[in-house]
Write a protein that holds these residues in place. Sequence first.
Motif, short mmCIF file in Angstrom:
data_model
loop_
_atom_site.label_atom_id
_atom_site.label_comp_id
_atom_site.label_asym_id
_atom_site.label_seq_id
_atom_site.Cartn_x
_atom_site.Cartn_y
_atom_site.Cartn_z
N SER A 242 0.83 -1.21 0.00
CA SER A 242 0.00 0.00 0.00
C SER A 242 0.86 1.26 0.00
CB SER A 242 -0.96 -0.04 1.19
OG SER A 242 -1.79 1.08 1.18
N SER B 166 -4.02 14.56 6.35
CA SER B 166 -3.89 13.67 5.19
C SER B 166 -3.15 12.40 5.58
CB SER B 166 -3.22 14.38 4.02
OG SER B 166 -1.95 14.81 4.41
N TYR C 168 -5.35 10.13 7.36
CA TYR C 168 -6.20 9.42 6.41
C TYR C 168 -5.43 8.27 5.76
CZ TYR C 168 -8.38 8.22 2.03
OH TYR C 168 -8.91 7.52 0.99
N TYR C 169 -4.15 8.55 5.36
CA TYR C 169 -3.35 7.50 4.74
C TYR C 169 -3.17 6.31 5.67
CZ TYR C 169 -1.98 10.39 0.76
OH TYR C 169 -1.98 11.13 -0.37
N PHE D 7 -5.11 5.46 8.09
CA PHE D 7 -6.40 4.79 8.20
C PHE D 7 -6.63 3.92 6.97
CE2 PHE D 7 -10.91 4.72 7.15
CZ PHE D 7 -11.44 4.16 8.30
N PHE D 8 -6.34 4.52 5.80
CA PHE D 8 -6.53 3.80 4.55
C PHE D 8 -5.62 2.58 4.47
CE2 PHE D 8 -5.23 3.05 0.15
CZ PHE D 8 -6.45 2.73 -0.39
N TYR E 265 -7.10 -0.16 6.40
CA TYR E 265 -8.26 -0.66 5.67
C TYR E 265 -7.80 -1.55 4.51
CZ TYR E 265 -12.62 -0.61 3.10
OH TYR E 265 -13.75 -0.99 2.44
N HIS E 266 -6.82 -1.05 3.78
CA HIS E 266 -6.29 -1.80 2.64
C HIS E 266 -5.72 -3.15 3.09
CE1 HIS E 266 -4.17 -2.46 -1.19
NE2 HIS E 266 -3.18 -2.91 -0.44
N TRP F 24 -8.40 -5.53 4.03
CA TRP F 24 -9.13 -6.00 2.85
C TRP F 24 -8.32 -7.04 2.08
CZ3 TRP F 24 -8.47 -6.12 -2.41
CH2 TRP F 24 -9.62 -6.41 -3.16
#
Lengths: 725, 467
Positions: free
Chosen positions: A369, A462, A465-466, A468-469, A472-473, A476
Amino acid sequence: MTSTTKLKVLGINIETIKLLLQVIIFISIAGASISSRLFSVIRFESIIHEFDPWFNFRATKYLVNHSFYDFLNWFDDRTWYPLGRVTGGTLYPGLMVTSGVIWHTLRDWFGLPIDIRNICVLLAPAFSGLTAIFTYFLTTEMKDSNAGLLAAIFMGIAPGYISRSVAGSYDNEAIAITLLMATFYFWIKSMKIGSVFYGTLTALFYFYMVSAWGGYVFITNLIPLHVFVLLLMGRYNHKLYTAYNTWYAIGTLASMQIPFVGFLPIRSNDHMAALGVFGLIQLVAFGDYIKSRIPEKQFKTFLTVSMILIAGLGIGGLIGLTALGWIAPWTGRFYSLWDTSYAKIHIPIIASVSEHQPTAWPAFFFDTSMLIWLFPVGVYLCFQDLKDEHLFVIIYGVLCSYFAGVMVRLMLTLTPIICVSAAIAISKLFDVYLDLSEFWHSSSSTRTKLFTGLSKLLVLSSFTYYLFFFVYHCTWVTSNAYSSPSVVLASKNPDGSPAIIDDYREAYYWLRMNTAEDAKVMSWWDYGYQIGGMADRTTLVDNNTWNNTHIATVGKAMCSSEEVAYDILKQHDVDYVLIIFGGVIGFSGDDINKFLWMIRISEGIWPDEIHERDYFTERGEYRVDGQAPKAMQESLMYKMSYYRFHELFMGRDAVDRVRNQQIPIQNAPELSVLDEVFTSTNWIVRIYKVKDADNLGRDLKKASAFGKNSKKTRIAKKPKIDLRE
Amino acid sequence: MIGIISWFLLFLSVQCIDIVKNWENLQYTRSIDLSKSYIKETVDIEAINIDDKPNGEYYFHIPDGLNNYNISLISGTFNEQLAILEFQEISNKLYKFKLPIPIASKSNAKFKIRFIYMDNLLPLPKSIELGDVQSLLIKINQFNFNAYNTKNYELNFEGLTKGQNMDIINDNYEIDENECNFDVPTIEPRIEDKSYKFGPVEDIPPFSIKPMGLLYDHNRPLAKALNLERSIWLPSSDINKFQIEEYYELTNVGANLKSGFSRVDWMKGKYEGMRNHWGYSHLELPTSIENQFDNYYFTDKVGMVTTHRLIKNFLVFEPRFPLFGGWFYNFTLGWDQNFGESLKKLDDDTYILRIPLINSGIDLTYKNVNLNFYLPENSQFINISSPIEFKSITYDNEKSYLDVSEGHNKITVNYENLFEDLSKVDVLIMYKFTKASYWWKVLKISSFIFTGLISYYLLNLINLKID
């Protein structure tokens, strides 16, 4: 803490709070890394995944049921029939011994007689927690504990590492990455402080690593390379000398105790770098000593002469020894690291493994990621500091980036350093942007403060957010891509409810229950370990792939006509032939799709008899339908796959759902040397029994044709009723 | 030589029992139920005491004389269920029972004797195609193998749709052929009330034998558990639950497949959902009020098996593959069960547990059954009571989770040749488990943990720093 006034929050020492927070964070990281690896256990069951882990599991069971020495001397006559395999001498025992020790400890000391399967299944998640901790220590050595914690959480959940360490993927890598990080941490530590103690720890973890995974060669080369670069940069010191010599001497001697490794450390070219640097560092130390004793001019002469002498001796020795055969030639796997097309041309068996393929670019983002674009930033920041330990990160990063590009599986060794570098980068960024002290200390204007604050907020939000993302990634990817046991396949019922396709176990268990205990099963090598582990039957070839000719023989039997194949089957005492066929339910990983590799590998040994070209249509297409070439239609594999397949389609042309091709009814194959004995529920596994030679000495084709004819005449006699009317 | 002597001794043991012919059977009716994978036979006897004095004993021989099957259970009632008869096995398949009251001379008595036997059914032909109907051959004595004269004799077969009898040659008799009476009348079969009947015939001498075969259609599997390990794990705390785990080794002793198993044929014939097919594809386990199979699971040696469902009154399990003759399948079934009424506390420390002998699958027979009780650690086994005779009982210890002393007390009771209906039979076990032994275990575990923590603390006090 030297300051006399200790900071306190609510009357508690701030250091205590920090420690408490760290412990809580560690527990959370370990919890996150373990739990994200449990998808498959929750979704399916506690089961060993894929292929290689089944061998490791079988070996572990052997270890806990026999003594350690029996295990090391294990000759397995149930694989590679009729050759057998010196299993004890050709495996890395670290993984099995680890599980065995845990099993015994829990059973004998803690009164917890846990099933060995569950220990094997959960070993990788448990070790991933430890990996996170060692990554923390390693990164702390590079920067500080903030970076360490970030690296630990990245390492805990990065898919690149999870792919090889989910619950059930009981493979050598499961513990090897932990050991890799531990060895590197102790190496950095010992190199920094020149400690024999840490050098010894490095060697001990190196030994553990050698016992666990063939990838130990990576350490064997990386540490010397680190030292070599330091020497070139003129950063030689006594600390480095102490650390390297302690590690090399103890580590090499210890590693030679592993039967599979034996004398490789002084013979194989893979290990020459470590030996060379060991020699070099002695010379450098000697030179250093000389330098301190003689004038500079004399030293220069001394240096030139000795350099030429050493270079000549070294290169000459290397060539000489290789020519004499005292040291092993470079292995094929090693060549394929440098030339990606090498394997395809020379060793199809290596190329046929999907994890040996070059990495596709999206895989880097998929597996790491946002870390992938933070990685160069981290490396850049290391260049900025460029202390001895930072050099290690740089070398590791550069080397592994190349290797990961060459082979998919080496993504695994790249992931840790990506995590470390990215953590250094983010932590540096947070150091700057989280520093809010200027708001109440600096004397700048309100306007400047506002803009600084806004920009800081923007960057921080930001990155939040990264982060967090990223989580999440990772979740997943882990859940969707890396949590399938591949022994059991997930599917859906017509009403949408989840269902599982359990054909492999169905067929393997049928073999285990309903065939003679000494029955020999022939299948493509992919399924060898699974047959050994689940069906407990003798196989001809398995995932160990140590004998290319034997694999080619199996390939030849599969791609030849019945008559040729029958002789091979009989010569090898084969009782059953097992194939994987996905045409009914559309399972693409079946044998017809792997068929080209069987052809290529056998062509490598019998270029006069097998030609890859014969299996393609004139237009160069790979087809199984009406236009399939004769060699294809007559091959045993084709016949076994489509035998009685048409009957599912009520007289119409059969449709292969994997290849989306229609097979005309007149192409329905007939088998005369094999009898169908079992086909699993969804037809994924089909098992055939090899017929005995005909009692009347006819060839089997004639005999079975006669059998069919006699049946027909009997049916023909029946409808005589019509004549009475 | 030794062989001859032992054979002779065996011969004597069979022959030495000199049965006084003090009864005469006025009516002797055999009814044989062939609807299951085992054979249920009911014999109705009306006998008269022909002795001068009252007589309270009757010798009953399983009416066959062809030694080729295993008896599971024998039971009987006297005079229309007035009393239950107690059987004493004198020798192989010869039983003696005592009547509750001696019968006066020239008086009549009625007995109804039921017995179950198995391993007597032979698929014929041995191998058939998937779509064929399975036929079974039962070899049986057409007459009654009895020590007394019989006035009137009848033989009925029930539970079969189609059958034919055939003469067979038998050369394996239980007793000396000289003792047997082979001079028997020929009787023709007839069909009446959906049963296949022989007789009535009059005046049958003792030990009459005429081997006959009956070939009949039976398109159901002959499922058999060769081994069953039924383990009852009793908890040491006061929770109202205990665990049961059963390990089955299943086979089908019916017809074999003529050729290999073809999935196409299996799919085309839709045999999977068929109740009447000789391939064994479903195991049905009835639920009961006491046993609802809470948290049940099925596993085998390669992991979980997911083909099961709990439907009304039944837990239905599909093995990984259907079982045809000579095929095998092993699996483990486990579940939790509430104690409910099955555990009684006799006093503060003594418990008595009532548990069904087996948890039977429909139409399933069992060759060898081990009923294992795992009593809590430090408990004391007192006694066991089984309504049917067991072959052996063994005592052992087995360590399970957090067993820090001897381990669980394991009591293994071994049975042979059981069949489905014995799930209605309960076994009682009595054991003692004191509060003190419970607390002793808790104390022991906690002291281990405490010692561990303290040693960790003490080790931490040692300064190993070398920096």
